[in-house]
Design a protein around this motif. Structure first.
Motif, PDB file in Angstrom:
ATOM      1  N   ALA A 142      35.909 -20.519 -87.515  1.00 36.93           N
ATOM      2  CA  ALA A 142      35.173 -21.154 -86.421  1.00 36.93           C
ATOM      3  C   ALA A 142      34.023 -20.274 -85.935  1.00 36.93           C
ATOM      4  N   GLN A 143      34.018 -19.001 -86.307  1.00 35.95           N
ATOM      5  CA  GLN A 143      32.895 -18.125 -85.963  1.00 35.95           C
ATOM      6  C   GLN A 143      32.266 -17.613 -87.255  1.00 35.95           C
ATOM      7  N   LEU A 144      30.954 -17.785 -87.350  1.00 30.97           N
ATOM      8  CA  LEU A 144      30.200 -17.347 -88.527  1.00 30.97           C
ATOM      9  C   LEU A 144      29.234 -16.252 -88.103  1.00 30.97           C
ATOM     10  N   ARG A 145      29.117 -15.187 -88.927  1.00 31.50           N
ATOM     11  CA  ARG A 145      28.225 -14.067 -88.636  1.00 31.50           C
ATOM     12  C   ARG A 145      27.270 -13.864 -89.807  1.00 31.50           C
ATOM     13  N   PHE A 146      25.987 -13.712 -89.466  1.00 33.32           N
ATOM     14  CA  PHE A 146      24.945 -13.492 -90.459  1.00 33.32           C
ATOM     15  C   PHE A 146      24.027 -12.380 -89.973  1.00 33.32           C
ATOM     16  N   ARG A 147      23.280 -11.789 -90.911  1.00 34.91           N
ATOM     17  CA  ARG A 147      22.277 -10.773 -90.583  1.00 34.91           C
ATOM     18  C   ARG A 147      20.918 -11.278 -91.006  1.00 34.91           C
ATOM     19  N   THR A 148      19.919 -10.998 -90.189  1.00 34.04           N
ATOM     20  CA  THR A 148      18.561 -11.415 -90.529  1.00 34.04           C
ATOM     21  C   THR A 148      18.112 -10.744 -91.821  1.00 34.04           C
ATOM     22  N   GLY A 149      17.292 -11.456 -92.561  1.00 30.90           N
ATOM     23  CA  GLY A 149      16.677 -10.912 -93.760  1.00 30.90           C
ATOM     24  C   GLY A 149      17.517 -10.964 -95.022  1.00 30.90           C
ATOM     25  N   LEU A 150      18.747 -11.462 -94.944  1.00 33.39           N
ATOM     26  CA  LEU A 150      19.611 -11.533 -96.118  1.00 33.39           C
ATOM     27  C   LEU A 150      19.777 -12.985 -96.557  1.00 33.39           C
ATOM     28  N   LEU A 151      19.893 -13.188 -97.860  1.00 40.35           N
ATOM     29  CA  LEU A 151      20.076 -14.535 -98.401  1.00 40.35           C
ATOM     30  C   LEU A 151      21.559 -14.907 -98.387  1.00 40.35           C
ATOM     31  N   TYR A 152      21.877 -16.072 -97.808  1.00 40.13           N
ATOM     32  CA  TYR A 152      23.253 -16.569 -97.759  1.00 40.13           C
ATOM     33  C   TYR A 152      23.370 -17.878 -98.526  1.00 40.13           C
ATOM     34  N   ARG A 153      24.522 -18.057 -99.126  1.00 39.13           N
ATOM     35  CA  ARG A 153      24.910 -19.342 -99.722  1.00 39.13           C
ATOM     36  C   ARG A 153      26.112 -19.806 -98.925  1.00 39.13           C
ATOM     37  N   LEU A 154      25.877 -20.735 -97.994  1.00 39.56           N
ATOM     38  CA  LEU A 154      26.925 -21.262 -97.136  1.00 39.56           C
ATOM     39  C   LEU A 154      27.570 -22.432 -97.861  1.00 39.56           C
ATOM     40  N   GLU A 167      26.256 -26.997-100.448  1.00 37.01           N
ATOM     41  CA  GLU A 167      25.842 -25.606-100.274  1.00 37.01           C
ATOM     42  C   GLU A 167      24.507 -25.575 -99.550  1.00 37.01           C
ATOM     43  N   TRP A 168      24.377 -24.651 -98.601  1.00 30.89           N
ATOM     44  CA  TRP A 168      23.125 -24.451 -97.865  1.00 30.89           C
ATOM     45  C   TRP A 168      22.707 -23.003 -98.098  1.00 30.89           C
ATOM     46  N   TRP A 169      21.592 -22.815 -98.778  1.00 25.09           N
ATOM     47  CA  TRP A 169      21.057 -21.483 -99.078  1.00 25.09           C
ATOM     48  C   TRP A 169      19.968 -21.183 -98.054  1.00 25.09           C
ATOM     49  N   PHE A 170      20.113 -20.092 -97.294  1.00 23.85           N
ATOM     50  CA  PHE A 170      19.136 -19.774 -96.254  1.00 23.85           C
ATOM     51  C   PHE A 170      19.052 -18.282 -95.988  1.00 23.85           C
ATOM     52  N   VAL A 171      17.959 -17.909 -95.303  1.00 23.64           N
ATOM     53  CA  VAL A 171      17.745 -16.535 -94.842  1.00 23.64           C
ATOM     54  C   VAL A 171      17.547 -16.606 -93.331  1.00 23.64           C
ATOM     55  N   PRO A 172      18.426 -15.973 -92.541  1.00 23.99           N
ATOM     56  CA  PRO A 172      18.204 -15.922 -91.094  1.00 23.99           C
ATOM     57  C   PRO A 172      16.945 -15.105 -90.776  1.00 23.99           C
ATOM     58  N   VAL A 173      16.084 -15.631 -89.918  1.00 27.76           N
ATOM     59  CA  VAL A 173      14.844 -14.954 -89.549  1.00 27.76           C
ATOM     60  C   VAL A 173      14.776 -14.627 -88.060  1.00 27.76           C
ATOM     61  N   LEU A 212      12.828 -11.412-101.461  1.00 25.59           N
ATOM     62  CA  LEU A 212      13.845 -12.407-101.105  1.00 25.59           C
ATOM     63  C   LEU A 212      14.214 -13.301-102.285  1.00 25.59           C
ATOM     64  N   SER A 213      13.269 -13.559-103.177  1.00 26.36           N
ATOM     65  CA  SER A 213      13.557 -14.449-104.293  1.00 26.36           C
ATOM     66  C   SER A 213      14.480 -13.811-105.324  1.00 26.36           C
ATOM     67  N   ARG A 214      14.674 -12.501-105.252  1.00 25.53           N
ATOM     68  CA  ARG A 214      15.525 -11.812-106.217  1.00 25.53           C
ATOM     69  C   ARG A 214      16.858 -11.361-105.628  1.00 25.53           C
ATOM     70  N   GLN A 215      17.092 -11.652-104.373  1.00 25.00           N
ATOM     71  CA  GLN A 215      18.354 -11.263-103.744  1.00 25.00           C
ATOM     72  C   GLN A 215      19.509 -12.073-104.318  1.00 25.00           C
ATOM     73  N   ALA A 216      20.628 -11.419-104.505  1.00 23.86           N
ATOM     74  CA  ALA A 216      21.864 -12.148-104.826  1.00 23.86           C
ATOM     75  C   ALA A 216      22.391 -12.698-103.508  1.00 23.86           C
ATOM     76  N   PRO A 217      22.763 -13.978-103.461  1.00 22.73           N
ATOM     77  CA  PRO A 217      23.224 -14.549-102.187  1.00 22.73           C
ATOM     78  C   PRO A 217      24.587 -13.997-101.782  1.00 22.73           C
ATOM     79  N   ILE A 218      24.770 -13.886-100.482  1.00 20.40           N
ATOM     80  CA  ILE A 218      26.072 -13.557 -99.915  1.00 20.40           C
ATOM     81  C   ILE A 218      26.774 -14.884 -99.674  1.00 20.40           C
ATOM     82  N   GLU A 219      27.940 -15.077-100.284  1.00 18.92           N
ATOM     83  CA  GLU A 219      28.637 -16.359-100.147  1.00 18.92           C
ATOM     84  C   GLU A 219      29.543 -16.355 -98.922  1.00 18.92           C
ATOM     85  N   VAL A 220      29.401 -17.395 -98.110  1.00 20.95           N
ATOM     86  CA  VAL A 220      30.255 -17.627 -96.953  1.00 20.95           C
ATOM     87  C   VAL A 220      30.789 -19.044 -97.104  1.00 20.95           C
TER      88      VAL A 220
END
Length: 165
Positions: A56-68, A127-133, A33-41
């Motif tokens: 108004a609707q946001l979609r994410f997948r578990t286990g991926l790093l996002y930069r919101l 910016e909020w950097w997170f991984v959905p779990v 996870l520390s080496r993933q390139a973030p997916i920007e939303v």
């Protein structure tokens, strides 16, 4: 129910029960996870004339790093609040963004730890950097700031939905 969805409901603390070393995190398909390139939303918080999230609707997948990226182009502050999202992600960091004297984007502050709500001031970006779990559908995305008429921005339509698959 598939193995991925059932696994997504377990807490990271439960990984120790499965024989994983303490501090181990798993991404879908494996990986560090520390080496993933973030997916920007990017989400726009309001406009000069309307209280709304775009999209108004946001979609994410578990286990991926996002930069919101939360941008507020309006003339008033806005909250980005979703207890469902906050409870279903691991937060890597949040950043307060600004610009250098030369106009280049720069990080002004970095926040670590769990988040529940982010307030973005007029004309600013966070910016909020997170991984959905954990998977889920949350209809609690809203802005609870009160407008001049006493109603919240959510009551004026600034609501949204978050889907984590």
């Amino acid at each position: 129910m598939g193995h991925t969805k059932a696994f997504g409901r377990r807490s990271l603390a439960g990984l120790a029960l499965l024989g994983a070393p303490a501090g181990t995190a798993f991404a879908q398909g494996g990986g560090d996870l520390s080496r993933q390139a973030p997916i920007e939303v990017t989400v726009t918080l309001g406009t000069p004339d309307h209280h709304r999230f775009e999209p108004a609707q946001l979609r994410f997948r578990t286990g991926l790093l996002y930069r919101l990226v939360l941008r507020n182009p309006s003339q008033v502050p806005h909250y980005f609040t979703s207890e469902g999202l906050a409870a279903s992600v691991w937060t890597r960091k949040a950043q307060v963004m600004g610009h250098s004297a030369a106009g280049q984007p720069m990080v002004l502050a970095e926040i670590k730890g769990a988040l529940r709500e982010i307030e973005v001031y007029p004309g600013q970006t966070a910016e909020w950097w997170f991984v959905p779990v954990q998977a889920g559908r949350f209809t609690d995305l809203r802005c609870e700031i009160r407008a001049a008429d006493g109603r919240t921005h959510a009551e004026h339509g600034m609501r949204g939905e978050v889907v984590i698959e």
